[in-house]
Design an enzyme around this catalytic site. Structure first.
Site: not given
Length: 424
Positions: A23, A119, A167, A305, A336, A381
């Site tokens: 980030s 997204r 973001q 995250d 996820r 991830r």
């Protein structure tokens, strides 16, 4: 597609360093590209996401000199990109970049891979449009990447984030630098503060308080940046050390600033033996008997995250752990929520979705986790979390799509081998 197989159980020992914070790396490159003098950035993340951002600021006219591992000098000056800019798998990159170019006197097209195109981009389109930029999305809804951003003179606004997102906040604050007056962003839940911290360090007038941050327009004079280790990457090793018997591991030089240590608080509630040195950034974790906990919706943005690997901790813990307010997890690099259920059930623990909650029923001890096969779904991830699950349990776990780890952590396999003695 690359697969690896992990034979457990393994223990995590020694010391290691994770890549520079992703980030912070994105923001350092973008803020440096706005600067009035060359800016040295040390410790930059070496993942694909940040490499795309580096190439993006170069395409826009900044001059970037690479000095070696994690070291670059950026000389600012944005003049526009003649061709579409590709941000790969990075939702952070494309959203922040939209804010960076919104007030510039050129038009920019921003694109990404299939995951990024799925997204939601209306989150940045709406506030940037309210500021006066012309932002056109694609797809049936007109709110998907690729995005075309026609830079225009911007006006300062007061904007309340409908969904907590560092973001989107960052995109609006970067756009605010070119507005005609101050811009204020209100957050429903406090998110990571990297953009405002780094803008303040670059001489921009920033005020924070009462769940809001205000940025005034002005020139940017960034200092040299030293990027600390990424806590979201450190989380994989720390969870591994907490759940795997006989473990004692230290991750060095990790960013321990505000709004990034939520996962540590969750692990401590579960009974984890974790010590944080706030001066050095070193974090030590030892094997622990973990108990279930509740992660409330209002704290989830602070560990969003880390949820995939926290789910591994929950799978090894004693009791039923709940993650509340999980909808945001469905629009990451993969769904996820579905991927976590697949992973946790696949290694022998319980996991189900109950409305807006993810419910994990732990097996009580990590060695009770078993064998399974898991596909990363192209999500870095999820790939790394599955490796940790395989190392902690007593079975054999095969992780397909392991190459997704290059998005953020190209040396993950090497560091895993170093800390566990695993041989590829």
């Amino acid at each position: 597609m690359k697969s690896i197989t992990i034979e457990g159980p393994r223990r995590f020992t020694g010391r290691l360093r994770v890549p520079g914070d992703k980030s912070i790396s994105h923001r350092a490159l973008m803020i440096a590209a706005l600067g009035r003098r060359p800016c040295l950035i040390r410790g930059l993340s070496d993942g694909d996401d940040v490499a795309h951002t580096r190439r993006a600021v170069e395409a826009l006219g900044a001059r970037v000199e690479v000095h070696g591992t994690g070291g670059v000098t950026v000389a600012g000056g944005l003049s526009g990109a003649p061709a579409p800019i590709y941000l790969g798998n990075s939702g952070t990159g494309i959203r922040l970049m939209a804010g960076l170019v919104a007030g510039r006197d050129f038009t920019t097209t921003l694109d990404g891979d299939a995951s990024v195109r799925r997204r939601p981009m209306d989150r940045v389109i709406n506030p940037l449009t309210a500021m006066g930029a012309l932002v056109r999305g694609s797809g049936e809804s007109g709110t998907s990447a690729p995005l075309t951003v026609e830079g225009r003179p911007l006006r300062g606004i007061k904007y309340t984030l409908p969904v907590a997102s560092a973001q989107v906040k960052g995109a609006v604050l970067l756009a605010a630098l070119g507005a005609d007056g101050p811009t204020t962003v209100h957050e429903p839940v406090t998110t990571r503060a990297h953009t405002e911290e780094m803008l303040a360090a670059a001489g921009v007038r920033v005020e924070r308080g009462d769940g809001a941050v205000t940025v005034w327009p002005g020139e940017v004079d960034p200092p040299d940046f030293d990027v600390p280790g990424d806590p979201s990457q450190a989380a994989f090793w720390l969870v591994g050390a907490c759940v795997a018997e006989g473990s004692d591991l230290t991750v060095e030089n990790v960013y321990v600033g505000p709004a990034r240590g939520g996962f540590i608080e969750v692990l401590r509630r579960m009974g984890a033996d974790i010590t944080v040195d706030s001066e050095s950034g070193d974090i030590r974790a030892c094997s622990s008997d973990l108990k279930a906990t509740r992660i409330a919706a209002e704290e989830l943005p602070g560990c969003i995250d880390e949820v995939p690997v926290l789910a591994v901790a929950a799978a090894a813990a004693d009791g039923i752990t709940t993650f509340e307010g999980i909808d945001e997890l469905r629009v990451k690099e993969s769904d996820r929520v579905a991927a976590i259920v697949e992973m946790v059930v696949g290694v022998g623990a319980g996991c189900q979705v109950d409305g807006h909650r993810l419910v994990v029923t732990g097996v009580g001890q990590a060695h009770e986790l078993g064998s399974g096969t898991f596909d990363s779904h192209g999500d870095h991830r999820m790939a790394m979390a599955a490796v940790i699950a395989g190392a902690a349990g007593s079975g054999s776990v095969t992780v397909g799509g392991f190459e997704a780890t290059t998005t953020s952590y190209p040396d993950f396999a090497n560091d895993f081998a170093q800390s566990t003695g695993w041989t590829p």
